[in-house]
Scaffold this motif. Structure first.
Motif, PDB file in Angstrom:
ATOM      1  N   THR A 195      52.631  35.333  26.198  1.00  0.00           N
ATOM      2  CA  THR A 195      53.410  34.581  27.186  1.00  0.00           C
ATOM      3  C   THR A 195      52.789  33.239  27.540  1.00  0.00           C
ATOM      4  N   GLY A 196      51.485  33.066  27.281  1.00  0.00           N
ATOM      5  CA  GLY A 196      50.806  31.845  27.691  1.00  0.00           C
ATOM      6  C   GLY A 196      50.411  31.842  29.158  1.00  0.00           C
ATOM      7  N   GLN A 197      50.537  32.982  29.847  1.00  0.00           N
ATOM      8  CA  GLN A 197      50.205  33.064  31.270  1.00  0.00           C
ATOM      9  C   GLN A 197      48.692  32.973  31.480  1.00  0.00           C
ATOM     10  N   TYR A 198      48.276  32.057  32.353  1.00  0.00           N
ATOM     11  CA  TYR A 198      46.858  31.878  32.712  1.00  0.00           C
ATOM     12  C   TYR A 198      46.591  32.681  33.973  1.00  0.00           C
ATOM     13  N   LEU A 199      45.720  33.676  33.850  1.00  0.00           N
ATOM     14  CA  LEU A 199      45.474  34.615  34.941  1.00  0.00           C
ATOM     15  C   LEU A 199      44.329  34.152  35.838  1.00  0.00           C
ATOM     16  N   ASP A 200      44.317  34.646  37.050  1.00  0.00           N
ATOM     17  CA  ASP A 200      43.321  34.273  38.061  1.00  0.00           C
ATOM     18  C   ASP A 200      42.033  35.064  37.795  1.00  0.00           C
ATOM     19  N   LEU A 201      41.091  34.452  37.100  1.00  0.00           N
ATOM     20  CA  LEU A 201      39.881  35.160  36.677  1.00  0.00           C
ATOM     21  C   LEU A 201      39.031  35.588  37.877  1.00  0.00           C
ATOM     22  N   LYS A 202      38.935  34.729  38.861  1.00  0.00           N
ATOM     23  CA  LYS A 202      38.121  35.052  40.045  1.00  0.00           C
ATOM     24  C   LYS A 202      38.684  36.278  40.767  1.00  0.00           C
ATOM     25  N   ARG A 203      40.001  36.322  40.898  1.00  0.00           N
ATOM     26  CA  ARG A 203      40.633  37.468  41.569  1.00  0.00           C
ATOM     27  C   ARG A 203      40.450  38.740  40.744  1.00  0.00           C
ATOM     28  N   ILE A 204      40.587  38.630  39.430  1.00  0.00           N
ATOM     29  CA  ILE A 204      40.389  39.797  38.561  1.00  0.00           C
ATOM     30  C   ILE A 204      38.968  40.335  38.711  1.00  0.00           C
ATOM     31  N   ALA A 205      37.985  39.423  38.756  1.00  0.00           N
ATOM     32  CA  ALA A 205      36.593  39.846  38.935  1.00  0.00           C
ATOM     33  C   ALA A 205      36.405  40.555  40.271  1.00  0.00           C
ATOM     34  N   GLU A 206      37.001  40.015  41.317  1.00  0.00           N
ATOM     35  CA  GLU A 206      36.868  40.629  42.644  1.00  0.00           C
ATOM     36  C   GLU A 206      37.494  42.024  42.668  1.00  0.00           C
ATOM     37  N   ILE A 207      38.647  42.157  42.032  1.00  0.00           N
ATOM     38  CA  ILE A 207      39.332  43.459  41.996  1.00  0.00           C
ATOM     39  C   ILE A 207      38.484  44.490  41.255  1.00  0.00           C
ATOM     40  N   GLY A 208      37.952  44.112  40.101  1.00  0.00           N
ATOM     41  CA  GLY A 208      37.134  45.046  39.332  1.00  0.00           C
ATOM     42  C   GLY A 208      35.836  45.398  40.010  1.00  0.00           C
ATOM     43  N   HIS A 209      35.153  44.390  40.523  1.00  0.00           N
ATOM     44  CA  HIS A 209      33.841  44.630  41.137  1.00  0.00           C
ATOM     45  C   HIS A 209      33.945  45.448  42.414  1.00  0.00           C
ATOM     46  N   ALA A 210      35.081  45.383  43.091  1.00  0.00           N
ATOM     47  CA  ALA A 210      35.262  46.177  44.318  1.00  0.00           C
ATOM     48  C   ALA A 210      35.167  47.669  44.043  1.00  0.00           C
ATOM     49  N   LYS A 211      35.420  48.060  42.800  1.00  0.00           N
ATOM     50  CA  LYS A 211      35.323  49.469  42.413  1.00  0.00           C
ATOM     51  C   LYS A 211      34.194  49.695  41.400  1.00  0.00           C
ATOM     52  N   ASP A 212      33.218  48.785  41.390  1.00  0.00           N
ATOM     53  CA  ASP A 212      32.043  48.916  40.510  1.00  0.00           C
ATOM     54  C   ASP A 212      32.416  48.993  39.027  1.00  0.00           C
ATOM     55  N   CYS A 213      33.418  48.227  38.644  1.00  0.00           N
ATOM     56  CA  CYS A 213      33.783  48.120  37.232  1.00  0.00           C
ATOM     57  C   CYS A 213      33.217  46.804  36.682  1.00  0.00           C
ATOM     58  N   PHE A 214      32.779  46.807  35.451  1.00  0.00           N
ATOM     59  CA  PHE A 214      32.447  45.548  34.786  1.00  0.00           C
ATOM     60  C   PHE A 214      33.751  44.834  34.421  1.00  0.00           C
ATOM     61  N   VAL A 215      33.677  43.494  34.363  1.00  0.00           N
ATOM     62  CA  VAL A 215      34.865  42.691  34.071  1.00  0.00           C
ATOM     63  C   VAL A 215      34.544  41.714  32.957  1.00  0.00           C
ATOM     64  N   GLY A 216      35.312  41.797  31.870  1.00  0.00           N
ATOM     65  CA  GLY A 216      35.146  40.887  30.745  1.00  0.00           C
ATOM     66  C   GLY A 216      36.449  40.156  30.451  1.00  0.00           C
ATOM     67  N   ILE A 217      36.341  38.958  29.885  1.00  0.00           N
ATOM     68  CA  ILE A 217      37.498  38.108  29.626  1.00  0.00           C
ATOM     69  C   ILE A 217      37.496  37.658  28.167  1.00  0.00           C
ATOM     70  N   ASP A 218      38.653  37.809  27.509  1.00  0.00           N
ATOM     71  CA  ASP A 218      38.865  37.222  26.191  1.00  0.00           C
ATOM     72  C   ASP A 218      39.502  35.853  26.422  1.00  0.00           C
ATOM     73  N   LEU A 219      38.756  34.802  26.071  1.00  0.00           N
ATOM     74  CA  LEU A 219      39.221  33.431  26.308  1.00  0.00           C
ATOM     75  C   LEU A 219      39.690  32.753  25.021  1.00  0.00           C
ATOM     76  N   ALA A 220      40.138  33.538  24.044  1.00  0.00           N
ATOM     77  CA  ALA A 220      40.566  32.953  22.765  1.00  0.00           C
ATOM     78  C   ALA A 220      41.603  31.857  22.974  1.00  0.00           C
ATOM     79  N   HIS A 221      42.537  32.088  23.899  1.00  0.00           N
ATOM     80  CA  HIS A 221      43.606  31.113  24.142  1.00  0.00           C
ATOM     81  C   HIS A 221      43.322  30.250  25.357  1.00  0.00           C
ATOM     82  N   GLY A 222      42.088  30.330  25.862  1.00  0.00           N
ATOM     83  CA  GLY A 222      41.728  29.545  27.031  1.00  0.00           C
ATOM     84  C   GLY A 222      40.718  28.444  26.770  1.00  0.00           C
TER      85      GLY A 222
END
Length: 419
Positions: A195-222
Motif C-alpha cells: 500500500t505504501g503506508q508509512y507507519l508510526d515507528l515510535k508508536r509501534i515501539a511504545e506499544i511493543g515495549h509496554a508488554k516487554d516485546c522486542f520491536v524490529g522494523i523492515d525498512l526496505a521501502h523506507g
C-alpha cells in the motif's frame, strides 16, 4: 491549485531546485532514444552515472596492489565499510554506532532475530502485518519452526479492517494489549510494500515495549524514501536493502540498525564470525571471541568492496542533497501525481496509499477494478515502467532523485488512454 496540463508540469520542473539531479542518473531509453517513464525505484533504483568510476577505482587498485589494496588502495579495503556508516546513519536517523552495512536484507533479519527473538514456552508469538513482504513472512515462520513452534499458532497478523486497505495503529494496540503476554517480537514493515503506508515507528515501539516485546522494523521501502528517525523511534532493531531508493545496484548489500541501548550488551545471543570480533585483535587469530559494540557487532565476514563502492557512490549523492530536500520534493511529486489520477473520469481506479503525505513515501499504489496483469503489460509496451501486485494494484514510485513532474503527467496520460 495544480493543473492537469503538460505546460504546467514543465513549469513545475523549471521551478524544481533538484531537477539537476536527473542528469546524474542513467535513464533507460526506448529504441527511438526517448527516456522511459521509470516508476520502479521501489524495486530497483536507477544507476548514478558516477557509480562506474567508484567501482573502477577499486578494480584499478585491485589490479595495482593485489592483497595490499587492503591498506594501500586509495580507499583502503580494510576499513571500507566504515566509509559508509556516517552517511547511512544520517539517512535513517541513527547514530553511527548503531549502523553497519553488511549482508542482504533477509539475512540481516535472521541474524537480528538470533538476538531479539528470545521465545519462552509462554511468550513466543511474532506479530507481522497481514500484507508483510513475503520474505519477512517466510523468515518469521522459519524462526518459529526453528524454535519448535507451530507458525499457525505463533504468527499473529495485524490486518486492515473489513473493507479497508490501510492498517490502524489502534488495532495493533489492541492485539498487543490482549495478547502481549504471549508475544515475543513485533516485526513490522516501516513502509508497507503493497500500500505504501508509512507507519508510526515510535508508536509501534511504545506499544511493543509496554508488554516487554522486542520491536524490529523492515525498512526496505523506507530507507532513502522517508526519514524514519530510528534512534528517536526507540525500536530495538531495523534492516533495509540498498538497491531500491538507495540506488546501489541489483542484489547489493543491506543496512542494519541496532539501538544504542543494546550496543554494549555482550550477553545478547548472536552468531559470531571474525568480522564482529574486536578489530584491534582480529588478526591475532588465537584470541577468544570479543564482540565489537554497536551495529558492527552483528557482522560476520569481511565486506565485498565492489558492492560497497556502488553504495558509497549513492550515499555521496544523498549527502550532497539531504533527505529534507528530497522529502519536500517527494511530497510535491506525489501530491501532483495523486491530483492527476483523481482527475481521470472513471470509477475504476483509486489510490489506496494514504492521502496524507506524512503517512506515505513516494510510492502510490493504484487499485484498478476489473483489471489484470495485462494492464501492466500494456503500460510496459508504452515504456511506462511500473510494478504490478496481484490482484489489481499498480505500484508507482516517482523518485525525487530522478523523476520529473513531466514524467508523472505523461504516465497518467498513458494510463488514462488505456483505461
Amino acid at each position: 491549485m495544480y493543473k492537469a496540463t503538460l505546460e504546467y508540469a514543465q513549469q513545475l520542473d523549471k521551478e524544481d531546485q533538484l531537477s539537476y539531479l536527473r542528469d546524474q542518473f542513467h535513464i533507460p531509453k526506448d529504441k527511438e532514444g526517448n527516456d522511459w517513464l521509470y516508476f520502479t525505484g521501489n524495486s530497483l533504483g536507477l544507476q548514478p552515472k558516477q557509480t562506474q568510476q567508484y567501482i573502477q577505482q577499486e578494480l584499478d587498485d585491485w589490479a595495482k596492489f593485489g592483497v595490499e589494496g587492503h591498506f594501500e588502495a586509495k580507499n583502503p579495503w580494510m576499513p571500507y565499510h566504515e566509509f559508509l556508516t556516517e552517511k547511512m546513519a544520517t539517512i535513517v536517523g541513527a547514530k553511527p554506532l548503531e549502523v553497519v552495512v553488511m549482508n542482504t536484507l533477509t539475512t540481516n533479519l535472521h541474524l537480528l532475530m538470533v538476538s531479539f527473538y528470545q521465545p519462552t514456552k509462554t511468550k513466543y508469538k511474532i506479530v507481522i502485518e497481514s500484507d508483510a513482504f513475503p520474505s519477512d513472512r517466510y523468515a518469521v515462520q522459519s524462526q518459529l519452526k526453528f524454535h519448535g513452534f507451530d507458525p499457525e499458532e505463533g504468527l499473529i497478523e495485524w490486518k486492515p479492517r473489513e473493507g479497508e486497505e490501510l492498517l490502524r495503529i489502534e488495532d495493533l494496540e489492541q492485539i498487543v494489549s490482549e495478547q502481549g503476554d504471549e508475544i515475543a517480537l513485533l516485526l513490522i514493515g516501516g513502509v508497507n510494500y503493497y500500500t505504501g503506508q508509512y507507519l508510526d515507528l515510535k508508536r509501534i515501539a511504545e506499544i511493543g515495549h509496554a508488554k516487554d516485546c522486542f520491536v524490529g522494523i523492515d525498512l526496505a521501502h523506507g530507507a532513502g524514501n522517508i526519514s524514519p528517525e530510528l534512534h528517536e523511534s526507540g525500536v530495538d532493531f531495523a534492516a533495509w536493502c540498498t538497491y531500491k531508493y538507495l540506488n546501489s545496484g541489483p542484489g547489493s548489500l543491506a543496512g542494519l540498525f541496532v539501538h544504542e541501548k543494546h550496543a554494549y550488551n555482550k550477553g545478547l545471543p548472536r552468531f559470531a564470525g571474525w568480522w564482529n570480533h574486536n578489530k584491534e585483535t582480529r588478526f591475532n587469530m588465537r584470541q577468544p571471541f570479543d564482540v565489537m559494540p554497536g551495529g558492527e557487532g552483528w557482522q560476520l565476514s569481511n565486506p565485498p568492496i565492489l558492492s560497497m563502492a556502488a553504495i558509497r557512490s549513492s550515499l555521496d549523492l544523498f549527502d550532497k542533497v539531504g533527505m529534507k530536500a528530497l522529502r519536500e520534493k517527494s511530497e510535491r511529486l506525489t501530491g501532483y501525481f495523486e491530483f492527476l489520477i483523481n482527475q481521470i473520469d472513471t470509477d475504476r481506479i483509486k489510490v489506496i496509499t494514504p492521502s496524507n503525505p506524512k503517512e506515505r513515501g513516494c510510492q502510490l499504489s493504484i487499485q484498478v477494478k476489473n483489471a489484470d496483469k495485462s494492464l501492466h503489460h500494456k503500460l510496459t509496451e508504452k515504456n511506462v515502467i511500473t510494478d504490478w501486485r496481484e490482484p489489481d494494484v499498480i505500484r508507482c514510485a516517482p523518485v525525487p532523485m530522478y523523476n520529473s513532474f513531466e514524467d508523472v503527467f505523461r504516465m497518467v496520460e498513458v494510463l488514462k488512454g488505456l483505461l
